[in-house]
Write a protein that holds these residues in place. Structure first.
Motif, mmCIF file in Angstrom:
data_model
loop_
_atom_site.group_PDB
_atom_site.id
_atom_site.type_symbol
_atom_site.label_atom_id
_atom_site.label_comp_id
_atom_site.label_asym_id
_atom_site.label_seq_id
_atom_site.Cartn_x
_atom_site.Cartn_y
_atom_site.Cartn_z
ATOM 1 N N ALA A 230 102.396 88.384 -47.276
ATOM 2 C CA ALA A 230 101.120 87.929 -46.717
ATOM 3 C C ALA A 230 101.089 86.405 -46.598
ATOM 4 O O ALA A 230 100.617 85.846 -45.587
ATOM 5 C CB ALA A 230 99.961 88.422 -47.582
ATOM 6 N N ILE A 231 101.581 85.699 -47.632
ATOM 7 C CA ILE A 231 101.620 84.229 -47.598
ATOM 8 C C ILE A 231 102.544 83.740 -46.486
ATOM 9 O O ILE A 231 102.229 82.781 -45.763
ATOM 10 C CB ILE A 231 102.059 83.675 -48.968
ATOM 11 C CG1 ILE A 231 100.996 83.979 -50.034
ATOM 12 C CG2 ILE A 231 102.308 82.166 -48.887
ATOM 13 C CD1 ILE A 231 101.423 83.625 -51.445
ATOM 14 N N ALA A 232 103.709 84.402 -46.342
ATOM 15 C CA ALA A 232 104.659 84.016 -45.286
ATOM 16 C C ALA A 232 104.037 84.182 -43.903
ATOM 17 O O ALA A 232 104.185 83.315 -43.026
ATOM 18 C CB ALA A 232 105.938 84.851 -45.403
ATOM 19 N N LEU A 233 103.322 85.286 -43.707
ATOM 20 C CA LEU A 233 102.653 85.497 -42.418
ATOM 21 C C LEU A 233 101.552 84.473 -42.190
ATOM 22 O O LEU A 233 101.341 84.024 -41.056
ATOM 23 C CB LEU A 233 102.071 86.917 -42.364
ATOM 24 C CG LEU A 233 103.085 88.058 -42.259
ATOM 25 C CD1 LEU A 233 102.387 89.413 -42.361
ATOM 26 C CD2 LEU A 233 103.863 87.967 -40.948
ATOM 27 N N TYR A 234 100.859 84.099 -43.260
ATOM 28 C CA TYR A 234 99.814 83.067 -43.133
ATOM 29 C C TYR A 234 100.421 81.725 -42.726
ATOM 30 O O TYR A 234 99.870 81.015 -41.876
ATOM 31 C CB TYR A 234 99.061 82.931 -44.446
ATOM 32 C CG TYR A 234 98.026 81.832 -44.425
ATOM 33 C CD1 TYR A 234 96.797 82.009 -43.777
ATOM 34 C CD2 TYR A 234 98.281 80.599 -45.040
ATOM 35 C CE1 TYR A 234 95.852 80.991 -43.741
ATOM 36 C CE2 TYR A 234 97.346 79.582 -45.007
ATOM 37 C CZ TYR A 234 96.134 79.782 -44.360
ATOM 38 O OH TYR A 234 95.202 78.766 -44.325
ATOM 39 N N LEU A 235 101.568 81.377 -43.324
ATOM 40 C CA LEU A 235 102.232 80.124 -42.975
ATOM 41 C C LEU A 235 102.756 80.151 -41.541
ATOM 42 O O LEU A 235 102.896 79.097 -40.907
ATOM 43 C CB LEU A 235 103.384 79.851 -43.951
ATOM 44 C CG LEU A 235 102.972 79.593 -45.412
ATOM 45 C CD1 LEU A 235 104.196 79.462 -46.302
ATOM 46 C CD2 LEU A 235 102.096 78.345 -45.512
ATOM 47 N N MET A 236 103.023 81.350 -41.035
ATOM 48 C CA MET A 236 103.497 81.499 -39.648
ATOM 49 C C MET A 236 102.361 81.905 -38.709
ATOM 50 O O MET A 236 102.604 82.473 -37.659
ATOM 51 C CB MET A 236 104.613 82.542 -39.590
ATOM 52 C CG MET A 236 105.875 82.164 -40.318
ATOM 53 S SD MET A 236 107.231 83.318 -40.014
ATOM 54 C CE MET A 236 106.602 84.794 -40.797
ATOM 55 N N ARG A 237 101.118 81.597 -39.098
ATOM 56 C CA ARG A 237 99.961 82.048 -38.317
ATOM 57 C C ARG A 237 99.962 81.519 -36.894
ATOM 58 O O ARG A 237 99.392 82.143 -35.994
ATOM 59 C CB ARG A 237 98.660 81.676 -39.022
ATOM 60 C CG ARG A 237 98.453 80.194 -39.239
ATOM 61 C CD ARG A 237 97.229 79.963 -40.120
ATOM 62 N NE ARG A 237 96.972 78.541 -40.356
ATOM 63 C CZ ARG A 237 97.579 77.813 -41.268
ATOM 64 N NH1 ARG A 237 98.500 78.380 -42.045
ATOM 65 N NH2 ARG A 237 97.288 76.532 -41.425
ATOM 66 N N SER A 238 100.593 80.369 -36.660
ATOM 67 C CA SER A 238 100.661 79.839 -35.297
ATOM 68 C C SER A 238 101.525 80.723 -34.405
ATOM 69 O O SER A 238 101.419 80.669 -33.179
ATOM 70 C CB SER A 238 101.211 78.414 -35.304
ATOM 71 O OG SER A 238 102.515 78.386 -35.857
ATOM 72 N N MET A 239 102.387 81.544 -35.021
ATOM 73 C CA MET A 239 103.258 82.447 -34.267
ATOM 74 C C MET A 239 102.795 83.900 -34.347
ATOM 75 O O MET A 239 103.513 84.796 -33.899
ATOM 76 C CB MET A 239 104.693 82.358 -34.802
ATOM 77 C CG MET A 239 105.341 81.006 -34.674
ATOM 78 S SD MET A 239 106.990 81.013 -35.400
ATOM 79 C CE MET A 239 107.822 82.252 -34.395
#
Length: 342
Positions: A20-29
């Motif tokens: 979930a954190i990884a997806l949040y950090l990649m939220r621009s993508m």
């Protein structure tokens, strides 16, 4: 206490939090990630079904079928953009103008005399004008959206054409030092594709069927701007329950504008019939493995997912919730029935 932190369940939970954190950090993508997954999943399912069907009569390479499907898909996108996008934007403008010009004549009858003050308080034209402005702002970014879709299509094509090698290469991590992480990610990916993917597939099929049947019925009634209405019905059809309710508002307004209250009755009958088809035929056929959600849960999930995920939340909120239920081991209604029979 130490045994709890060393337990398998806690490690699995921390890995899920890490994802979930990884997806949040990649939220621009996130747009590209979701589009790639959805296109890959749907095209893979379609290609597998077509391959199994065609091979009953002719022996064809699966990759040839995949490439053909993607060529048709890209040709469809290009055709819609160049031929129908100008017409669609024009029809959307005309549609909003028609709805914003909607007026109940208080002298018609007792019902309109009661409803007229309510619509005046709502200031429908003001809200629709804001809606038109939002749409035109998004249309100006249409190039960015199309580019994201095309990149997602290309990535999806490469994934499907090379899926066997991708699986073989990924399997190498099973015997590596990352084996514990690999096993957990494999577990989550299987559940994700089984729950999230299946619900997304069902939502798209149901939205497409509702769109086609609705446009046919509305064309018989003589509704204008069918392309814009069809697009609206399809997009709102991706939103469970709430999409049907929202789509009824503009449809009823247009119905009253072109045919009075009798046409509103026709629209309500059409919506009721389509909802019955969805509830008693499409849902049992397409979503037999899902947990039946009460309407209250559905609305709450849509509200929270829209708040945290934006427009995407309206579409993926329910599938994401189904994935979490599957991870948590929440028993579906059908499983409970099966156990009770046993």
């Amino acid at each position: 206490m130490g045994s709890f932190f060393r337990s398998h369940g806690f490690k699995r939970f921390m890995i899920l939090v890490g994802i979930a954190i990884a997806l949040y950090l990649m939220r621009s993508m996130i747009n590209l990630i979701l589009l790639t997954f959805i296109i890959t999943y749907l095209m893979n399912r379609l290609s597998m079904k077509l391959t199994s069907t065609i091979r009953k009569y002719v022996r064809l390479n699966e990759k040839l079928i995949i490439v053909t499907l993607y060529l048709l898909f890209v040709a469809g996108i290009v055709g819609v953009v160049y031929k129908y996008l100008p017409l669609l934007s024009q029809q959307i403008t005309q549609l909003f103008n028609l709805i914003s010009a909607f007026n109940l004549n208080p002298n018609d009858n007792e019902i309109t005399r009661y409803l007229a003050p309510t619509f005046e308080k709502i200031e429908l034209g003001k809200y629709l004008e804001q809606g038109v402005n939002i749409i035109f702002e998004n249309i100006t970014n249409i190039g960015k959206v199309i580019m994201q879709v095309l990149i997602a299509v290309i990535l999806s094509l490469f994934i499907l054409l090379d899926k066997k090698r991708i699986i073989e290469f990924t399997m190498k991590f099973k015997d590596s030092k990352l084996a514990p992480l690999y096993n957990e990610l494999q577990y989550f990916s299987k559940i994700f594709t089984r729950s999230f993917g299946k619900v997304i597939e069902a939502q798209f099929i149901i939205a497409a069927v509702n769109c086609i049947l609705s446009v046919i019925a509305l064309s018989i009634l003589g509704f204008p701007h069918l392309i814009a209405l069809g697009m609206m019905i399809f997009v709102l059809g991706l939103i469970p329950v709430a999409g049907v309710i929202v789509s009824m508002i503009p449809l009823c307004i247009i119905a009253y504008s072109i045919g009075g209250f009798m046409y509103i009755v026709y629209v309500l009958v059409i919506v009721a019939v389509l909802h019955a088809v969805e509830a008693y035929f499409l849902n049992p056929k397409l979503m037999s493995a899902k947990t039946d959600l009460p309407i209250f849960y559905t609305f709450m999930i849509i509200l929270f997912s829209e708040h945290f995920l934006g427009v995407w939340g309206l579409i993926i909120g329910i599938p994401l919730f189904m994935f979490l239920l599957d991870v948590l081991g929440v028993t579906s209604t059908e499983d409970m029935k099966a156990k009770s029979i046993e």
